[in-house]
Design a protein around this motif. Sequence first.
Motif, PDB file in Angstrom:
ATOM      1  N   UNK A  20       0.936  -1.175   0.027  1.00 55.29           N
ATOM      2  CA  UNK A  20      -0.043   0.029   0.050  1.00 55.29           C
ATOM      3  C   UNK A  20       0.745   1.296   0.076  1.00 55.29           C
ATOM      4  N   UNK A  21       1.847   1.182   0.691  1.00 49.77           N
ATOM      5  CA  UNK A  21       2.851   2.436   0.920  1.00 49.77           C
ATOM      6  C   UNK A  21       3.504   2.716  -0.578  1.00 49.77           C
ATOM      7  N   UNK A  31       2.383   1.793  -3.287  1.00 52.53           N
ATOM      8  CA  UNK A  31       1.288   2.221  -3.992  1.00 52.53           C
ATOM      9  C   UNK A  31       1.016   3.700  -3.915  1.00 52.53           C
ATOM     10  N   UNK A  32       1.087   4.064  -2.809  1.00 53.18           N
ATOM     11  CA  UNK A  32       0.807   5.596  -2.273  1.00 53.18           C
ATOM     12  C   UNK A  32       1.947   6.410  -3.177  1.00 53.18           C
ATOM     13  N   UNK A  33       3.131   5.984  -3.126  1.00 48.39           N
ATOM     14  CA  UNK A  33       4.044   6.627  -4.058  1.00 48.39           C
ATOM     15  C   UNK A  33       3.843   6.578  -5.441  1.00 48.39           C
ATOM     16  N   UNK A  87       1.502   5.148  -7.496  1.00 51.71           N
ATOM     17  CA  UNK A  87      -0.107   5.132  -8.080  1.00 51.71           C
ATOM     18  C   UNK A  87      -0.226   6.246  -9.137  1.00 51.71           C
ATOM     19  N   UNK A  88      -0.501   5.602 -10.403  1.00 52.89           N
ATOM     20  CA  UNK A  88      -0.871   6.449 -11.399  1.00 52.89           C
ATOM     21  C   UNK A  88      -1.468   7.841 -11.265  1.00 52.89           C
ATOM     22  N   UNK A  89      -2.696   7.509 -10.648  1.00 49.88           N
ATOM     23  CA  UNK A  89      -3.443   8.802 -10.845  1.00 49.88           C
ATOM     24  C   UNK A  89      -3.313   9.328  -9.282  1.00 49.88           C
ATOM     25  N   UNK A  90      -3.191   9.020  -8.185  1.00 48.96           N
ATOM     26  CA  UNK A  90      -3.093   9.647  -6.961  1.00 48.96           C
ATOM     27  C   UNK A  90      -1.528   9.508  -6.509  1.00 48.96           C
ATOM     28  N   UNK A 130       2.073   9.773  -4.954  1.00 49.06           N
ATOM     29  CA  UNK A 130       2.974  10.948  -4.584  1.00 49.06           C
ATOM     30  C   UNK A 130       4.021  11.350  -5.678  1.00 49.06           C
ATOM     31  N   UNK A 137       3.887   5.640 -15.793  1.00 49.79           N
ATOM     32  CA  UNK A 137       3.156   4.392 -15.584  1.00 49.79           C
ATOM     33  C   UNK A 137       3.938   3.521 -15.148  1.00 49.79           C
ATOM     34  N   UNK A 160       3.237   1.009 -12.926  1.00 44.45           N
ATOM     35  CA  UNK A 160       3.045  -0.381 -12.902  1.00 44.45           C
ATOM     36  C   UNK A 160       2.960  -1.230 -14.308  1.00 44.45           C
ATOM     37  N   UNK A 183       4.812  -5.507  -6.347  1.00 40.93           N
ATOM     38  CA  UNK A 183       4.374  -4.960  -7.569  1.00 40.93           C
ATOM     39  C   UNK A 183       3.182  -4.938  -7.916  1.00 40.93           C
ATOM     40  N   UNK A 184       1.899  -5.466  -6.865  1.00 42.68           N
ATOM     41  CA  UNK A 184       0.493  -5.329  -7.221  1.00 42.68           C
ATOM     42  C   UNK A 184       0.147  -6.513  -8.128  1.00 42.68           C
ATOM     43  N   UNK A 238       0.990  -6.906 -11.092  1.00 40.73           N
ATOM     44  CA  UNK A 238       0.774  -6.308 -12.281  1.00 40.73           C
ATOM     45  C   UNK A 238       1.318  -7.063 -13.590  1.00 40.73           C
TER      46      UNK A 238
END
Lengths: 305, 296, 534
Positions: A127-128, A130-132, A134-137, A139, A154, A156, A243-244, A246
């Motif tokens: 999650x952390x 991803x927080x950094x 993520x494509x849309x949201x 950091x 992009x 991922x 890597x979720x 992906x």
Amino acid sequence: MISKAKKMKRYLPLYLMFLPGAIYLLINNYIPMAGLVVAFKKYNIRQGIFGSAWAGLKNFEFLFATPDAWVVTRNTILYNLVFIVLNTVLGILFAIFICDTLNKKLRKMYQSAILFPFLMSAVILSYIVYAFLSQSTGIANNSILPALGLDPVKWYSEAKYWPFILVFVNTWKGIGYGCLIYIAGINGIDLAYYEAAKLDGATKWQQIKCITIPSLAPTVITLTLMSVGRIFYSDFGLFYQVPRNSGMIYSTTNVIDTYVYRGLMEQSNVGMSAAAGFYQSVVGFALVLTANFIVKKFSKENALF
Amino acid sequence: MREKPFSRFQILANTSMIVWTIIVILPFILLFMSSITDENTLVANGYSFIPGKIAADAYVYIIKAGDKILKAYGVSILVTFVGTILNVLLSALMAYPLSIKNLPGRKFLNFFVFFTMLFNGGIVPSYLMWTGVFHIKDTLFAQLLPNLLLSAWNVMMIRTYFTTSIPDSLYEAAEIDGASQTKIFLSIVMPLGKPILVTMGTFAGLSYWNDWTNGLYYIVRNRDLYNVQNLLNQMVSNIQYLSTSTSSNVTSAASNIPSTAIQMAIAFVAILPIMLIFPTFQKYYSKGLTMGGVKG
Amino acid sequence: MKKKVVSLLLVAAMIMTMLAGCGKDSGSTDTGSSDDGDGSVTKTEIGEYTEEDPYHLVFSYVEFYEQDDDARAAVQDAINAKMIPEYHIEVELLPLQYADYQSTIQLMLSGGDDLDVMPIFYTFASSWINMGGIYDMAEFMDTEEGKAIVEALGEENANVGSMNGVLYGFPANKESVELGGLCMRADVCDELGLTEKYGLEANKDAYDGTYYDWSVAEEIFAAVKAARPEMTPLYMYNSDQLVRFKFFDELVDGFGVLDWEADHASTKVVNKFETETYKEAVTMLADWYDKGYIFEDAATDTQGTASMMKAGNTFSYLTAIKPGFLAEAEAANGGKCYAMYFGDHKEGGLSTTNVSFFNTGISANSQDPEMAFKFVSALYADAELMNLWQNGIEDTNYKVLEDGTAFFVEGEDGSNYAYHQNTGWFMGNQFNSYVWNDGSKSADYWTLLQSHNDWAEYSPAFGFMWDSTDYSTEVTALQNALETYRAALHTGSVGLDKVDETIQKLNDALYAAGLQDVMDAKQEQLDKWLAEQK
């Protein structure tokens, strides 16, 4: 020469000390190892592990028969090699830094800092990250890259970034292990050596090179040899959760463990998962025997066995 | 150490470590901040170091589930405490003979320990062993015994430390004094090995604290024996499975599961005790146990 | 030193014998449940069960919603207060977690643990049958209990959970056809005039044969995008949602399918990923993605629809729709919604796995499968049992309203209830239990839900179950190959300019992984099965 009886008397307490741990290893590790035979069986619950029909090497086929097999093997080995080198070098470096920090409070803070990442479970870590990223949201895309005047990435879907991301995350999470051990090692070095060196006018670098590093060598060798034995294994959480899952970045994130997991996720095949474990172990075993043999050539006392 | 506080080395060391500390701490801050961010803001705007809208909902949820979480804490703390002590004791006992250079059969014993790091029979035979022979299923022993009680890895590290950091001369002197092996172990090996024992004990403790697999495999009926990680894992893995199922009925079940903020809050709550305890525990890492000190 | 080694080996050998002996024990109890039909031997040995000495039955199921442990224990007592005198069965409820359900069941099966009735997810059926973990229930079908199940499910559905003649499980009684479309925010629809244009109504979710082409959805997205640029028109996430666009009879694993959209009657196993049907769908998605209609992080996101809708910046999501859908969706999404059906055909395809997604079966570990079967049958035929298990104790956990529906008791609701499984679609016969009145449902809801199935058109392979055991190696490789490209293609995030290239890469990877062999084997099994059906 001491007589046999005397020898026995001298060493018996030592064997007795060894015994409780040995019994545990027998129960927890050795006896279940019999289950490895499942790797060669067509497992049937009712016939049990030993009673099931032999399957030859059929359970192993999926580890070799596919084009992906090569990629995951390569990824697993390369990542592990980088991890071993990086964790050793940075671990020693940080250990030296920490041990020589004069301020006690700072030293405590540093020690906590290298240890805390151990507490982060892989899912939360994903999650952390991803927080950094993520494509849309994320950091990175929203704050860091625009500030540097760069275009959003992009993350991922671009395989090329992941070797760096995964190595960074692994270092972030795992450096504390080796580092704390090296700190213990450095704390075990007789201060008299350093005193003497200083009297001789040795610089800090010389002290590190001639006292600290040689004293840590056996620890480094043990740790490295053990890591070599596990070179075909990988941290499932790191390579699956972070890597979720992906698909577009599999070329740099798929390792043996995730490959096996993905392949068997929708099936329930005890034999094939045992085969994967067996394969990972055998390769690790062969490599570690080789490595140990080489170590033995150079310094007998540092070999594992 | 007798060194100038502002030597080049000190500056280099401190700067590097401060940078690293920041790198380590930032994600934890992010974790905490997400746990106090309003759920909708979190989903819409993503995670942020400065929460757009603060909400304590997640912690209210945790407090409401208080009973369960307290029980889980109880299990985690008890198991970690007992497990760590046993682990260190067993490991030290095992590592000491391995470190004696002229112990007959040492090579074999080393190999015996090391081999367990490479091969394992997988979960099915272990499960048969632990449940069929030892009947630990749904007991507290399930959290304590399998896999974590002794790690070959730790034994090997401790052995290496004993070999390199305890001089042979000490043993010789003790033997001349007629000390028994037990006495040597207790009065030389244990005190001198303290740095490594504390270190490996920390790792053993963390493995106990972080473990969720034992609970997963061996605790099926008595959920009161779940530890903190089992609770956390139950939530986060369920949400992943539920929300990504291809069955519409299953995905609608996912809408009922705790939100991201709550998962973050629970993760934070699971980490907190260790973060608080560890610094107070740190004096045991500190220097001061020098060879000279013991010799004198 | 030799001595040491020898003694260690001795200890090892000793424990080994212990372990082997233990294995044998569980083995011998299992012989009672082997499928060569000597189940009766166990029966005579144990003797008839009585009220004083009932059969102890372990009933495992997945708990999708959290339940209070004490409340569950009370429900178990209530179940037994009924089951012991009536059936001579003492039930032990064994709730499992969805995420761990497979590993738990597998370990329990391997470990010879007490386990009688269990849920069987369709993808595991083939391997569990082949490793001898499931009891074949075919022998019981002529009994009273068997007939009761057929009566509840209908002949066809009662037999759908079978593979190579082994009857491994019964599906839940539910709406099986997945007709679907979009669930959209009502306020935005109102604002953009969509409500009027398409005749959307609050709480209108039953299918009446009205459906739209996906190009209409595209117009809607375009309108939303223009009017509300900050809003994501369509939320998609990392799960296989292609089924919402095109129906294939996946023949269990999707490697080799029937292209139902192209020809409803075809029994030719084809490669799904090479069909025009597939290409059309993923191309459309890629186009949408490029136009900014689809959530940017779709390929990696797992947050789920509810939190996205609640957060307020999402307009719609893909979903299966059925009567009663909107009330549930609105509760989850925290706002008014409209539902709209989309597709290429008026009727929806129905395959084996649509019906038998989850199945109720008997574990090979069961001490007495005959008693276990009595319980399975009761899940379908005994309304009281189903009500107890699903809704709890009347007047403690739920109350029956005047119109014959059920709801939480005073002071309890969806957020603080003690016991409410709400999983009738998962195991057993929910049509036998009370309709849960969430504000939109009336007592005739089950009839309404059943009528949803009238829109189903059965795939010619309905009832066929692919046995993949001999192709585990290939399926593993195929799974990995598919996973590499699936999320990118099925969420559109691959982008229009790379669609064709990526489909090609996917197909190359699949063939390299042995797709042709799997398809050939599947075709052979299917042909054989079809011949048997005639």
